[in-house]
Write a protein that holds these residues in place. Sequence first.
Motif, PDB file in Angstrom:
ATOM      1  N   GLN A   1       0.820  -1.208   0.000  1.00 17.02           N
ATOM      2  CA  GLN A   1       0.000   0.000   0.000  1.00 17.02           C
ATOM      3  C   GLN A   1       0.855   1.261   0.000  1.00 17.02           C
ATOM      4  OE1 GLN A   1      -2.259  -0.802   3.550  1.00 17.02           O
ATOM      5  NE2 GLN A   1      -1.021   0.573   4.793  1.00 17.02           N
ATOM      6  N   ASP A   2       2.001   1.238   0.683  1.00 10.71           N
ATOM      7  CA  ASP A   2       2.885   2.412   0.704  1.00 10.71           C
ATOM      8  C   ASP A   2       3.558   2.606  -0.649  1.00 10.71           C
ATOM      9  OD1 ASP A   2       2.207   2.826   3.366  1.00 10.71           O
ATOM     10  OD2 ASP A   2       3.946   1.706   4.113  1.00 10.71           O
TER      11      ASP A   2
ATOM     12  N   ARG B   1       0.973   4.035  -2.972  1.00 11.79           N
ATOM     13  CA  ARG B   1       0.775   5.457  -2.676  1.00 11.79           C
ATOM     14  C   ARG B   1       1.931   6.289  -3.234  1.00 11.79           C
ATOM     15  NH1 ARG B   1       0.622   5.185   2.617  1.00 11.79           N
ATOM     16  NH2 ARG B   1      -1.461   4.311   2.582  1.00 11.79           N
TER      17      ARG B   1
ATOM     18  N   GLU C   1       1.496   6.533  -6.863  1.00  8.49           N
ATOM     19  CA  GLU C   1       0.156   6.989  -7.253  1.00  8.49           C
ATOM     20  C   GLU C   1      -0.551   5.966  -8.144  1.00  8.49           C
ATOM     21  OE1 GLU C   1      -1.157  10.718  -7.364  1.00  8.49           O
ATOM     22  OE2 GLU C   1       0.388  11.514  -6.053  1.00  8.49           O
TER      23      GLU C   1
ATOM     24  N   GLU D   1      -3.223   2.551  -8.300  1.00  4.25           N
ATOM     25  CA  GLU D   1      -4.324   1.877  -7.612  1.00  4.25           C
ATOM     26  C   GLU D   1      -3.792   0.567  -7.027  1.00  4.25           C
ATOM     27  OE1 GLU D   1      -7.419   3.077  -7.212  1.00  4.25           O
ATOM     28  OE2 GLU D   1      -6.787   4.886  -8.283  1.00  4.25           O
ATOM     29  N   LYS D   2      -4.451   0.092  -5.964  1.00  7.53           N
ATOM     30  CA  LYS D   2      -4.025  -1.159  -5.324  1.00  7.53           C
ATOM     31  C   LYS D   2      -3.981  -2.318  -6.302  1.00  7.53           C
ATOM     32  CE  LYS D   2      -6.569  -2.275  -1.911  1.00  7.53           C
ATOM     33  NZ  LYS D   2      -7.320  -2.596  -0.686  1.00  7.53           N
TER      34      LYS D   2
ATOM     35  N   ASP E   1       0.140  17.115  -2.705  1.00  2.00           N
ATOM     36  CA  ASP E   1       0.204  16.263  -1.518  1.00  2.00           C
ATOM     37  C   ASP E   1      -0.733  16.756  -0.413  1.00  2.00           C
ATOM     38  OD1 ASP E   1       1.976  14.596  -2.762  1.00  2.00           O
ATOM     39  OD2 ASP E   1       3.748  15.315  -1.677  1.00  2.00           O
TER      40      ASP E   1
ATOM     41  N   ALA F   1      -4.081  15.213  -0.925  1.00  4.72           N
ATOM     42  CA  ALA F   1      -4.154  13.743  -0.978  1.00  4.72           C
ATOM     43  C   ALA F   1      -4.743  13.161   0.277  1.00  4.72           C
ATOM     44  CB  ALA F   1      -2.763  13.151  -1.219  1.00  4.72           C
TER      45      ALA F   1
END
Length: 154
Positions: free
Chosen positions: A62-63, A66, A69, A71-72, A151, A154
Amino acid sequence: MTDGVNWLTAEEQHAWRSFVRLHERLIGRLSHLLQTESQLASADYAVLVNLTDVPDGRQRYQDLARALEWEKSRMSHHLARMIRRGLVVREECADDGRGAFAVITEAGREAIAAAAPLHVQAVRSLFLDHLTAAELRTLAEVSVRVVGKLDEGA
């Protein structure tokens, strides 16, 4: 429907379109060179750079998503392809049964070590060599300011 739209002036439109064209062509050329010279896609390179920038070459999915940028689902699918090629491995997170780490392998380190000099040379010849020191400082200042604003949201 278009009432109240703050349309771009001719100067703003020229600057924006020039920036977009620069970005598209530069990224396209860099991606092509990476792929042909090192067999790494630009997405592979981005993941490997992020993993080499963190301690132990490991980062939570997930990091990493992120940071890039993404998607999972894109991150999961891309890492699965990189795992099949031996560039990274997946390690379960002991603290969180739902989380996992992407960890760079020795093959991944060798791939980024081989690709990085080619990438840097291309960045210089395609971009940096065409800017003065003052332009480079201005570009960095503008980029940092805009990214900071992005940021914040976000």
